[in-house]
Design an enzyme around this catalytic site. Structure first.
Site, PDB file in Angstrom:
ATOM      1  N   GLY A  12      -9.098  28.375  21.915  1.00 57.61           N
ATOM      2  CA  GLY A  12      -8.467  29.927  21.617  1.00 57.61           C
ATOM      3  C   GLY A  12      -9.181  30.695  23.007  1.00 57.61           C
ATOM      4  N   ASN A  14      -7.048  32.509  24.385  1.00 54.64           N
ATOM      5  CA  ASN A  14      -5.746  33.637  25.029  1.00 54.64           C
ATOM      6  C   ASN A  14      -5.632  34.666  23.723  1.00 54.64           C
ATOM      7  OD1 ASN A  14      -4.179  33.842  27.223  1.00 54.64           O
ATOM      8  ND2 ASN A  14      -4.692  31.730  27.145  1.00 54.64           N
ATOM      9  N   HIS A 109       2.315  29.694  30.325  1.00 54.21           N
ATOM     10  CA  HIS A 109       1.494  28.630  31.139  1.00 54.21           C
ATOM     11  C   HIS A 109       1.182  28.727  32.903  1.00 54.21           C
ATOM     12  CE1 HIS A 109       3.026  24.488  32.081  1.00 54.21           C
ATOM     13  NE2 HIS A 109       3.273  25.266  33.259  1.00 54.21           N
ATOM     14  N   ASP A 145       8.944  24.807  29.408  1.00 53.69           N
ATOM     15  CA  ASP A 145       8.396  25.772  29.632  1.00 53.69           C
ATOM     16  C   ASP A 145       9.197  26.329  30.816  1.00 53.69           C
ATOM     17  OD1 ASP A 145       5.952  25.650  29.203  1.00 53.69           O
ATOM     18  OD2 ASP A 145       5.825  23.455  30.645  1.00 53.69           O
TER      19      ASP A 145
HETATM   20  C1  GRF Z   1      -4.143  27.727  28.911  1.00 58.28           C
HETATM   21  O1  GRF Z   1      -4.024  27.314  30.320  1.00 58.28           O
HETATM   22  C2  GRF Z   1      -2.283  28.227  28.356  1.00 58.28           C
HETATM   23  O2  GRF Z   1      -1.970  28.317  29.818  1.00 58.28           O
HETATM   24  C3  GRF Z   1      -1.809  26.825  28.110  1.00 58.28           C
HETATM   25  O3  GRF Z   1      -2.470  26.409  26.904  1.00 58.28           O
HETATM   26  C4  GRF Z   1      -4.564  26.736  27.518  1.00 58.28           C
HETATM   27  C5  GRF Z   1      -4.729  27.220  26.305  1.00 58.28           C
HETATM   28  O4  GRF Z   1      -6.330  28.270  26.800  1.00 58.28           O
HETATM   29  N1  GRF Z   1      -0.531  27.047  27.314  1.00 58.28           N
HETATM   30  P1  GRF Z   1      -6.957  28.514  25.040  1.00 58.28           P
HETATM   31  O5  GRF Z   1      -6.783  27.810  24.135  1.00 58.28           O
HETATM   32  O6  GRF Z   1      -5.992  29.775  25.145  1.00 58.28           O
HETATM   33  O7  GRF Z   1      -8.369  28.868  26.246  1.00 58.28           O
END
Ligand code: GRF
Length: 205
Positions: A12, A14, A109, A145
Site C-alpha cells: 500500500g 501508493n 503499472h 493493462d
Molecule cells: C506497484 O508497483 C504498482 O505499480 C503495481 O503494484 C505495486 C503496488 O505497490 N500495480 P504498493 O502496494 O502500492 O506499494
C-alpha cells in the site's frame, strides 16, 4: 469532491501517497473505503491509521469472479464511489465490474505501457535490456493493462540495475503521478476520446 474507493492487495505505498495528497488538499476528494482480497495486507493497516473504512472480502467464498466482484460493487455503491483506484490489486476485474464503472477505474503499472504489461514488469524490463522504463497511470478496460493512458513518467535503466533497484526507482515516480492523475480526475480535467486521454487546461483568470 470525488469519492474514491481503493482496491489493493499488498503493502500500500501508493495508497499512502494518495492519502497524503488528500490530506494535503491536492486531491479534492475523500477515500471512503479500501477493499482488499488479502486480510493480512499492510494496506489495510495504513487505511485504518487514517480512519478510512476497510473491508476484506474472501475471494474463496465465491464460485465465480463476477459474484465476488458484485460483492465489492455492493460496498462501492453503498459508499457512492465515483472513482475506483486500483493500487497493487492482484486480481483481474470481471467485464461486469469494468462495465459498471466504465471510465471510472484507474490503475498504475510499473512500466511504460504498452511495453511490459502483466506481472513482474520490472523483471521483464531488466531482462529485456531496455534503457528507459517508468510507470503508467491508465483507465482500466477489459484487456490487461491496455486502457487509455492518463500519465506516464520515465526513469533511466542503468546497466547495474536489478529488478529491485529498478522497482524502487519507479515506485518513487508512481507516488508522484498516481495522486496527480487522481487530482486531474477530481478536477474534471480528463477527457477520454477513443483510446486517448486529453487533459483540459485550467482557465486562469
Ligand atoms: C506497484 O508497483 C504498482 O505499480 C503495481 O503494484 C505495486 C503496488 O505497490 N500495480 P504498493 O502496494 O502500492 O506499494
Amino acid at each position: 469532491m470525488v469519492n474514491i474507493g481503493v482496491l489493493a492487495s499488498g503493502r500500500g505505498t501508493n495508497l499512502q501517497a494518495i492519502i497524503e495528497a488528500v490530506e494535503e488538499g491536492r486531491i479534492e476528494g475523500e477515500i471512503s473505503i479500501v477493499v482488499s482480497d488479502n486480510h493480512n495486507a499492510f494496506v489495510l493497516k495504513r487505511a485504518e491509521q487514517h480512519n478510512i473504512e476497510t473491508q476484506y472480502i474472501n475471494f474463496k467464498k465465491f464460485k465465480k469472479r463476477e459474484d465476488y466482484d458484485k460483492e465489492i460493487i455492493k460496498s462501492l455503491k453503498e459508499k457512492k464511489i465515483d472513482l475506483v483506484v486500483l493500487a497493487g490489486y492482484m486480481r483481474i476485474l470481471s467485464p461486469y465490474f469494468i462495465r459498471t464503472y466504465k471510465n471510472k477505474i484507474m490503475n498504475i503499472h510499473p512500466a511504460l505501457l504498452p511495453s511490459f504489461p502483466g506481472l513482474h514488469a520490472q523483471r521483464q524490463t531488466v531482462e529485456y535490456g531496455v534503457k528507459v522504463s517508468g510507470c503508467t497511470v491508465h483507465f482500466v478496460d477489459e484487456g490487461i493493462d491496455s486502457g487509455p493512458i492518463i500519465l506516464q513518467k520515465a526513469v533511466e535503466v542503468n546497466d547495474d540495475d536489478t529488478e529491485e533497484s529498478l522497482a524502487e526507482k519507479i515506485l518513487k515516480e508512481e507516488h508522484q503521478i498516481y495522486p496527480q492523475a487522481i487530482q486531474l480526475f477530481s478536477q474534471g480535467r480528463l477527457i477520454i476520446k477513443g483510446r486517448k486521454v486529453f487533459i483540459k487546461e485550467v482557465n486562469l483568470r
